[in-house]
Design a protein around this motif. Structure first.
Motif, mmCIF file in Angstrom:
data_model
loop_
_atom_site.group_PDB
_atom_site.id
_atom_site.type_symbol
_atom_site.label_atom_id
_atom_site.label_comp_id
_atom_site.label_asym_id
_atom_site.label_seq_id
_atom_site.Cartn_x
_atom_site.Cartn_y
_atom_site.Cartn_z
ATOM 1 N N LYS A 285 0.848 -1.187 0.000
ATOM 2 C CA LYS A 285 0.000 0.000 0.000
ATOM 3 C C LYS A 285 0.877 1.227 0.000
ATOM 4 O O LYS A 285 2.030 1.192 0.381
ATOM 5 C CB LYS A 285 -0.893 -0.021 1.238
ATOM 6 N N GLY A 286 0.316 2.320 -0.443
ATOM 7 C CA GLY A 286 1.025 3.580 -0.332
ATOM 8 C C GLY A 286 1.628 4.074 -1.616
ATOM 9 O O GLY A 286 1.115 3.865 -2.712
ATOM 10 N N ALA A 287 2.761 4.749 -1.459
ATOM 11 C CA ALA A 287 3.373 5.498 -2.553
ATOM 12 C C ALA A 287 3.786 4.617 -3.727
ATOM 13 O O ALA A 287 3.640 5.019 -4.880
ATOM 14 C CB ALA A 287 4.573 6.269 -2.030
ATOM 15 N N GLY A 288 4.315 3.441 -3.466
ATOM 16 C CA GLY A 288 4.748 2.555 -4.549
ATOM 17 C C GLY A 288 3.602 2.169 -5.466
ATOM 18 O O GLY A 288 3.735 2.193 -6.696
ATOM 19 N N ARG A 289 2.474 1.833 -4.881
ATOM 20 C CA ARG A 289 1.303 1.449 -5.670
ATOM 21 C C ARG A 289 0.762 2.641 -6.455
ATOM 22 O O ARG A 289 0.395 2.518 -7.623
ATOM 23 C CB ARG A 289 0.220 0.878 -4.772
ATOM 24 N N VAL A 290 0.728 3.805 -5.842
ATOM 25 C CA VAL A 290 0.240 5.010 -6.523
ATOM 26 C C VAL A 290 1.175 5.381 -7.672
ATOM 27 O O VAL A 290 0.722 5.728 -8.764
ATOM 28 C CB VAL A 290 0.085 6.184 -5.526
ATOM 29 N N ALA A 291 2.488 5.292 -7.441
ATOM 30 C CA ALA A 291 3.451 5.602 -8.496
ATOM 31 C C ALA A 291 3.306 4.630 -9.661
ATOM 32 O O ALA A 291 3.317 5.033 -10.830
ATOM 33 C CB ALA A 291 4.873 5.560 -7.938
ATOM 34 N N LEU A 292 3.180 3.347 -9.354
ATOM 35 C CA LEU A 292 2.988 2.343 -10.403
ATOM 36 C C LEU A 292 1.726 2.641 -11.205
ATOM 37 O O LEU A 292 1.752 2.660 -12.437
ATOM 38 C CB LEU A 292 2.885 0.949 -9.793
#
Length: 176
Positions: free
Chosen positions: A7-14
């Motif tokens: 969850k978080g920034a990695g998923r949003v960036a992807l």
């Protein structure tokens, strides 16, 4: 299927990067002299990558953002509508339907989704839909018959492409 990214920034960036890729492909569909439907279908493959690598929320984010931005930015709104009604949404629906683990029920649901989308296309995009079809396909029964056969082939190929992505691309990205 939680995906590679938590969850978080990695998923949003992807999801953001995949949205940009899908949007570029969708925009290219408006510049393609022929094969626009195929290019829009190609743009619809990108949310599948988001589902595999980031989970269903990333897939839905990629779909919604691409659909909205595509509708606002694309010079050919029909392409964005094709994406919104079927090609962009289908990867997430396919993931949810295949969780049923009962093949006859899965196919019944997939065909119902396709036929619903085809009906919406018929009433909203008839001029665009019929532009590239042979004359005999103007008969509604022929459109549904041939459409369902093509959809089954599309779904099979789509499954193979997802498998390829999981085995080769996502696996290689995880090692990097």
């Amino acid at each position: 299927m939680g995906g590679r990214y938590g969850k978080g920034a990695g998923r949003v960036a992807l999801a953001g990067v995949l949205t940009a890729l899908s949007l570029v492909i969708l925009y290219l569909a408006s510049m393609a002299p022929t094969g626009r439907l195929g290019v829009v279908a190609l743009a619809g493959l990108v949310p599948a990558a988001a589902v595999v690598s980031g989970g269903l929320p990333a897939g839905f984010f990629c779909y919604a953002a691409t659909g909205i931005l595509g509708f606002l930015l694309s010079p050919m709104k029909e392409n964005a509508l094709l994406y919104l009604i079927f090609f962009g949404l289908y990867p997430m629906l396919k993931c949810l339907i295949e969780r049923l683990r009962k093949l006859p029920l899965e196919w019944a649901c997939k065909l119902a989704v396709f036929n619903l989308a085809l009906t919406v296309f018929w009433f909203t995009l008839r001029a665009v839909l019929l532009a590239g079809l042979p004359a005999f396909m103007e008969q509604l029964w022929a459109l549904y018959l041939v459409g369902n056969v093509v959809f089954v082939i599309y779904d099979y190929g789509f499954s193979k492409l997802i498998s390829f992505y999981v085995q080769r691309i996502d696996k290689a990205v995880r090692k990097a």
